[in-house]
Design a protein around this motif. Structure first.
Motif, PDB file in Angstrom:
ATOM      1  N   ILE A 325       0.853  -1.191   0.000  1.00 44.62           N
ATOM      2  CA  ILE A 325       0.000   0.000   0.000  1.00 44.62           C
ATOM      3  C   ILE A 325       0.887   1.239   0.000  1.00 44.62           C
ATOM      4  CG2 ILE A 325      -1.845   1.238   1.168  1.00 44.62           C
ATOM      5  CD1 ILE A 325      -2.664  -1.497   0.156  1.00 44.62           C
ATOM      6  N   ASN A 326       0.714   2.080  -0.978  1.00 42.03           N
ATOM      7  CA  ASN A 326       1.532   3.287  -1.092  1.00 42.03           C
ATOM      8  C   ASN A 326       0.679   4.533  -1.010  1.00 42.03           C
ATOM      9  OD1 ASN A 326       4.010   1.864  -1.575  1.00 42.03           O
ATOM     10  ND2 ASN A 326       3.301   1.482  -3.681  1.00 42.03           N
ATOM     11  N   MET A 327       1.199   5.519  -0.313  1.00 44.02           N
ATOM     12  CA  MET A 327       0.532   6.816  -0.282  1.00 44.02           C
ATOM     13  C   MET A 327       0.702   7.504  -1.629  1.00 44.02           C
ATOM     14  SD  MET A 327      -1.051   8.130   2.409  1.00 44.02           S
ATOM     15  CE  MET A 327      -0.700   9.900   2.402  1.00 44.02           C
ATOM     16  N   PRO A 328      -0.234   8.375  -2.016  1.00 43.86           N
ATOM     17  CA  PRO A 328      -0.023   9.183  -3.218  1.00 43.86           C
ATOM     18  C   PRO A 328       1.261  10.007  -3.085  1.00 43.86           C
ATOM     19  CG  PRO A 328      -2.293   9.353  -2.474  1.00 43.86           C
ATOM     20  CD  PRO A 328      -1.553   8.629  -1.408  1.00 43.86           C
ATOM     21  N   THR A 329       1.950  10.199  -4.185  1.00 45.13           N
ATOM     22  CA  THR A 329       3.187  10.980  -4.160  1.00 45.13           C
ATOM     23  C   THR A 329       2.867  12.453  -3.911  1.00 45.13           C
ATOM     24  OG1 THR A 329       3.106  11.413  -6.530  1.00 45.13           O
ATOM     25  CG2 THR A 329       4.212   9.374  -5.797  1.00 45.13           C
ATOM     26  N   ALA A 330       3.909  13.249  -3.686  1.00 43.89           N
ATOM     27  CA  ALA A 330       3.730  14.687  -3.452  1.00 43.89           C
ATOM     28  C   ALA A 330       3.055  15.346  -4.653  1.00 43.89           C
ATOM     29  CB  ALA A 330       5.083  15.335  -3.164  1.00 43.89           C
TER      30      ALA A 330
END
Length: 542
Positions: A325-330
Motif C-alpha cells: 500500500i503506497n501513499m499518493p506521491t507529493a
C-alpha cells in the motif's frame, strides 16, 4: 407502617398492578430483591447483614419517589419512540428496557405494554397525524411532489412520495405521503399511474404543480403522461457530471491509491487503531477515513480531504508493517488538492439545493452560474485541470438543457434575491417576465385581452421596482411582508418556490425505510412499513 416500610424503610411492601399492596411480599430498597414476609423480620435482617452491611450502616435508605407512574402516558411515549426511531415493535419485550423504566420510575411492579397495545397506539397516532396532514394539504392551493423507486435488500420494490407546499404563514412544509410497495414492472405507464394513485388518495390531484424525479428514462416518459410539470433532479445531474469528468482523467492513479489506503485501514481494526495512535502522536483529531462510494454524493471529496489532513499519520502507520500500500506521491497530492478546490464548490451547491426547509428551486440557475465561473479555465491551470473543467462544463450544459429551464427561470425571477436575473443573458431576462406560463397564471377573468395585458404588465413592473434583498436574507419573510402589495405575484411565488430542486427528500425517506426493511429489525407488512415510515417522518418534522 405501609408508608414507612419495614426496618426503618429498608424494605417496602410489594405493590400490585391494580394498586393494591401485598403484605406477604417485601422488596429490598438496595438490591430490589423480592422476599417473603410473615410478620417476622429475622430473614430480612439476615438479608441486610449478608448482602448490604456497608450500605445499611453508612447510608440512609434511598429516597422513595412519591409520584405515581402514568402508565397511559408512558405507553403513548413508548409508541411514539418506536415510530419516530423506527424501532421494532417487539422492543417492548426487551427485559433491559423494562429494567431501565422500573429503575427510572422507582416502580418495580411496572410492566411494559404488549406488542398489540403498542401497534394499536402506532396505528391510532398514524390516523391522527394523517388527518392533520390532510387538513394542511386541504388549505393549500399548490403542492409539489418528489418521487422515486427503491429496492430493499429483500428485493421488494417501494415507491416513496413526498409533498412540499407553503402554509398560510409562508412556512415551507414537507411531508411524506407514502412508502408504497409495488409489484409491477416500472414501465412508464405504470409509474404514471402510481403517482396518480397517490395523488387521488390524498385528494391533491388538481393541486399538484410539479413532480421531481431522477432522470431515468422510465421516469421521464412517465412524467410526459402526467398532467403536471416534470422537474428532473439537479443533484443527480451534478453528480453524474462530476463522475463523467473523473472518468479516464489524470486523477485515476492518485484516486486509486487513495482507495487502497482507505481500504487498508477500513478493513482492519488493528490498522485503524494504529492510525488513531499516530493521529494522537501528531496532535491531530482522531478521525476515520472515508470510503468512496459511487452512489454517495461528495464521498470522493471527503475521501480526498481526510487523506490530505492525515498525510503524516498515514505515512507513519503504513511504515509500521511491510505492505504494498503506497501513499499518493507529493505531485499526486498536489493534483488532489486542486481537485479538492473544485469539488468543494460542487459540494456547496449540493447543500444549497438539497434542503427541505428552505427555497431551493430558485437557487438552481444562480448556483449553476456560480459553478460555470468556477470551471472557467485560467492561465494557471495545468493540462489535467483544463481537461476536467472542460469535460464538466460540456456535460453539465447538456444536462441543463434537459431540465425544466422555463420553470427554473420563473422561480429565480420570483425570488427577491435573484429577481435581477443576472444569471441569465439580457435577452433571456426580458423573455422571462412575459413568459406564456406567467401570463396564463396571472390572467384576469372577465376582462378584455388589452385590459388583461395591461394588468399583467403593471403587476410585473410593480414587483420589478422593488429593491432586491441580500443573498443571505430569507425570500419567504420578504413575501410574507409584501404579499398584500403583490397578491398576484405572490400566488405565482407560492406555486414556483415550493418546488424542490432535487429528489433528495425521497432519498431521505428510503434511508429511514432502511432501518425498517433492510436491517430487518421487525417483520412488518408493507402496510405497516408505510405507516411506520410516514409517521416517523411526520413526528420528526415537528
Amino acid at each position: 407502617e405501609k408508608e414507612k416500610g419495614l426496618l426503618n424503610g429498608k424494605f417496602i411492601y410489594k405493590t400490585m398492578s391494580d394498586g393494591s399492596v401485598d403484605k406477604t411480599k417485601v422488596i429490598c430498597i438496595y438490591c430490589r430483591c423480592e422476599l417473603s414476609y410473615h410478620r417476622s423480620t429475622s430473614s430480612l435482617k439476615y438479608h441486610l447483614m449478608a448482602k448490604h452491611t456497608t450500605d445499611a450502616e453508612s447510608s440512609p435508605p434511598p429516597r422513595q419517589s412519591q409520584t405515581t407512574l402514568d402508565c397511559f402516558q408512558l405507553t403513548t411515549s413508548i409508541a411514539k419512540w418506536v415510530a419516530t426511531a423506527c424501532r421494532p415493535v417487539n422492543v417492548v419485550e426487551d427485559e433491559g428496557l423494562l429494567e431501565i423504566i422500573r429503575i427510572a420510575s422507582n416502580d418495580y411492579t411496572y410492566e411494559l405494554p404488549s406488542r398489540a397495545t403498542v401497534t394499536s397506539k402506532i396505528h391510532d397516532s398514524y390516523e391522527e397525524e394523517k388527518a392533520k396532514v390532510e387538513e394542511e394539504l386541504r388549505q393549500t392551493n399548490t403542492v409539489a411532489l418528489t418521487g422515486d423507486y427503491w429496492t430493499s435488500l429483500s428485493n421488494h420494490s417501494y415507491l416513496g412520495v413526498t409533498a412540499h407546499y407553503f402554509d398560510t404563514h409562508w412556512k415551507l412544509r414537507s411531508h411524506a405521503l407514502t412508502v408504497m410497495k409495488t409489484d409491477e414492472r416500472h414501465y412508464a405507464n405504470v409509474c404514471a399511474e402510481h403517482f396518480l394513485q397517490v395523488a387521488r388518495q390524498w385528494n391533491i390531484e388538481l393541486k399538484i404543480s410539479t413532480l421531481n424525479t431522477d432522470s431515468a428514462r422510465n421516469m421521464i416518459a412517465a412524467a410526459k403522461q402526467l398532467p403536471f410539470e416534470h422537474m428532473p433532479c439537479i443533484e443527480h445531474s451534478l453528480h453524474r457530471a462530476i463522475t463523467v469528468s473523473l472518468q479516464n482523467s489524470q486523477f485515476d492513479s492518485a484516486l486509486a491509491k487513495c482507495r487502497k489506503v482507505v481500504g487498508h485501514f477500513k478493513h482492519s481494526p488493528a490498522n485503524a487503531a494504529e492510525l488513531e495512535q499516530q493521529q494522537v502522536t501528531h496532535h491531530q483529531k482522531k478521525e476515520s477515513l472515508t470510503q468512496e462510494v459511487s452512489t454517495r454524493w461528495n464521498s470522493t471529496l471527503e475521501m480526498i480531504k481526510r487523506i490530505q489532513r492525515n498525510q503524516e499519520p498515514l505515512r507513519e502507520a503504513l511504515a509500521l508493517h511491510a505492505s504494498n500500500i503506497n501513499m499518493p506521491t507529493a505531485a499526486e497530492l498536489d493534483k488532489l488538492k486542486r481537485l479538492e478546490t473544485v469539488l468543494e464548490h460542487c459540494r456547496y451547491v449540493s447543500q444549497l439545493l438539497g434542503g427541505e426547509n428552505f427555497v431551493s428551486c430558485s437557487v438552481v440557475l444562480p448556483a449553476l452560474c456560480h459553478l460555470s465561473r468556477v470551471m472557467e479555465v485560467s492561465e494557471d491551470d495545468p493540462a489535467y485541470m483544463i481537461k476536467i473543467k472542460e469535460t464538466f462544463t460540456t456535460d453539465m450544459d447538456k444536462r441543463k438543457e434537459k431540465t425544466n429551464i422555463t420553470w427554473l427561470r420563473v422561480a429565480s425571477a420570483l425570488d427577491p434575491r435573484f429577481k435581477d436575473l443576472k444569471c441569465l443573458s439580457r435577452a433571456d431576462r426580458a423573455e422571462v417576465w412575459m413568459t406564456t406560463e406567467m401570463s396564463r397564471l396571472m390572467s384576469v377573468p372577465d376582462s378584455s385581452s388589452d385590459d388583461e395585458e395591461d394588468c399583467i404588465e403593471k403587476c410585473v413592473e410593480r414587483y420589478k421596482a422593488e429593491p432586491s434583498i441580500g443573498i443571505e436574507d430569507c425570500p419567504l419573510q420578504w413575501w410574507s411582508k409584501h404579499e398584500g402589495a403583490h397578491s398576484e405575484m405572490a400566488n405565482l411565488a407560492r406555486r414556483y418556490l415550493a418546488t424542490p430542486a432535487t429528489s433528495i427528500p425521497c432519498e431521505r425517506l428510503f434511508s429511514l425505510s432502511g432501518h425498517v426493511v433492510q436491517k430487518k429489525r421487525a417483520a412488518l407488512s408493507s402496510e405497516n412499513v408505510n405507516r411506520l415510515v410516514c409517521l416517523s417522518n411526520w413526528l420528526s418534522g415537528k
